[in-house]
Motif scaffolding. Structure first.
Motif, mmCIF file in Angstrom:
data_model
loop_
_atom_site.group_PDB
_atom_site.id
_atom_site.type_symbol
_atom_site.label_atom_id
_atom_site.label_comp_id
_atom_site.label_asym_id
_atom_site.label_seq_id
_atom_site.Cartn_x
_atom_site.Cartn_y
_atom_site.Cartn_z
ATOM 1 N N ARG A 128 52.627 62.341 34.253
ATOM 2 C CA ARG A 128 52.031 61.451 35.247
ATOM 3 C C ARG A 128 52.264 62.077 36.625
ATOM 4 N NH1 ARG A 128 56.081 58.370 37.762
ATOM 5 N NH2 ARG A 128 58.046 58.392 36.636
ATOM 6 N N PRO A 129 51.492 61.669 37.603
ATOM 7 C CA PRO A 129 51.686 62.240 38.941
ATOM 8 C C PRO A 129 53.033 61.830 39.516
ATOM 9 C CG PRO A 129 49.646 60.950 38.822
ATOM 10 C CD PRO A 129 50.379 60.761 37.552
ATOM 11 N N SER A 130 53.600 62.732 40.276
ATOM 12 C CA SER A 130 54.887 62.435 40.918
ATOM 13 C C SER A 130 54.666 61.478 42.080
ATOM 14 C CB SER A 130 55.529 63.726 41.419
ATOM 15 O OG SER A 130 54.790 64.244 42.509
ATOM 16 N N PRO A 131 55.707 60.744 42.480
ATOM 17 C CA PRO A 131 55.572 59.832 43.618
ATOM 18 C C PRO A 131 55.196 60.575 44.903
ATOM 19 C CG PRO A 131 57.580 59.341 42.405
ATOM 20 C CD PRO A 131 57.014 60.579 41.819
ATOM 21 N N GLU A 132 55.656 61.810 45.058
ATOM 22 C CA GLU A 132 55.323 62.592 46.248
ATOM 23 C C GLU A 132 53.829 62.917 46.278
ATOM 24 O OE1 GLU A 132 57.784 63.572 44.103
ATOM 25 O OE2 GLU A 132 59.487 62.852 45.287
ATOM 26 N N TYR A 133 53.292 63.282 45.109
ATOM 27 C CA TYR A 133 51.863 63.589 45.019
ATOM 28 C C TYR A 133 51.036 62.346 45.337
ATOM 29 C CZ TYR A 133 47.308 64.726 42.994
ATOM 30 O OH TYR A 133 45.967 64.922 42.808
ATOM 31 N N VAL A 134 51.412 61.214 44.750
ATOM 32 C CA VAL A 134 50.693 59.964 44.982
ATOM 33 C C VAL A 134 50.736 59.601 46.467
ATOM 34 C CG1 VAL A 134 50.676 57.486 44.496
ATOM 35 C CG2 VAL A 134 51.031 59.123 42.638
ATOM 36 N N ALA A 135 51.896 59.721 47.098
ATOM 37 C CA ALA A 135 52.028 59.396 48.522
ATOM 38 C C ALA A 135 51.171 60.344 49.376
ATOM 39 C CB ALA A 135 53.492 59.467 48.945
ATOM 40 N N ARG A 136 51.157 61.643 49.023
ATOM 41 C CA ARG A 136 50.384 62.625 49.778
ATOM 42 C C ARG A 136 48.882 62.312 49.695
ATOM 43 N NH1 ARG A 136 51.496 67.683 47.282
ATOM 44 N NH2 ARG A 136 49.584 67.525 46.082
ATOM 45 N N VAL A 137 48.379 62.020 48.503
ATOM 46 C CA VAL A 137 46.953 61.724 48.332
ATOM 47 C C VAL A 137 46.596 60.417 49.033
ATOM 48 C CG1 VAL A 137 45.182 61.169 46.624
ATOM 49 C CG2 VAL A 137 46.717 63.091 46.236
ATOM 50 N N GLU A 138 47.483 59.410 48.941
ATOM 51 C CA GLU A 138 47.213 58.147 49.633
ATOM 52 C C GLU A 138 47.141 58.348 51.144
ATOM 53 O OE1 GLU A 138 50.195 55.400 48.329
ATOM 54 O OE2 GLU A 138 49.135 54.929 46.465
#
Length: 185
Positions: A151-161
């Motif tokens: 699953r995507p990492s929290p850092e990746y999710v935060a960066r895309v958001e």
């Protein structure tokens, strides 16, 4: 009554002629040898005279009182409006550029890099008794027990958001700039 002298008569006649000349001008219409029509205020030898007519110039319109001030105010309003339109158009252009940059940042930032995915193990834990589970193909239509997923990492999710928020802000800026420009037009 005193008779008019010849000098005075000539002077009065000259004054009347000047007044008449100032009020009207004779216009001559000619045909040139090549067939074109020209107009002149003097006799042109060698051209075919079609017609003559008198043209009377209209009297100049007297200036209104305060017209210069009114014209200056109108010119100032026009200049301000043109400046406002130019500023609004510049904002539209800058907003379009900012939107294109935000879209490019989102495209580049959405590409997954090393560490952007976190592995997740699904299925049951290995049996406590009986050794290592058998390996082989799973049954058709069944689940892959013990398969590794991610699953995507929290850092990746935060960066895309954050990049998507920047894109939404750029779109809102462009919409506002276009609305302002269209309202001024």
């Amino acid at each position: 009554m005193m008779p008019l002298m010849p000098g005075r008569i000539a002077l009065l006649l000259a004054c009347f002629l000047l007044i008449a000349a100032a009020e009207a001008d004779t216009v001559y219409k000619y045909r040139r040898p090549d067939g074109r029509t020209i107009y002149s205020n003097k006799l042109e030898p060698g051209l075919e005279l079609i017609e003559t007519f008198e043209y009377k110039f209209s009297d100049p319109v007297p200036a209104r009182p305060g017209a210069a001030r009114s014209d200056a105010e109108g010119e100032a309003r026009i200049t301000k409006r043109l400046d406002d339109l130019q500023a609004a158009w510049t904002e539209v252009q800058e907003s379009r550029a900012a939107l294109a940059q935000a879209e490019e940042r989102l495209r580049a930032g959405s590409v997954e890099q090393e560490g952007d995915r976190i592995g997740v193990v699904t299925g049951a834990a290995p049996p406590a008794v009986g050794g290592v589970p058998r390996t082989g193909r799973p049954a058709t239509g069944g689940t892959m027990r013990g398969a590794v997923r991610s699953r995507p990492s929290p850092e990746y999710v935060a960066r895309v958001e954050a990049l998507e928020t920047g894109l939404a802000d750029a779109r809102a800026r462009l919409d506002a700039a276009l609305h302002r420009y269209n309202a001024l037009r």
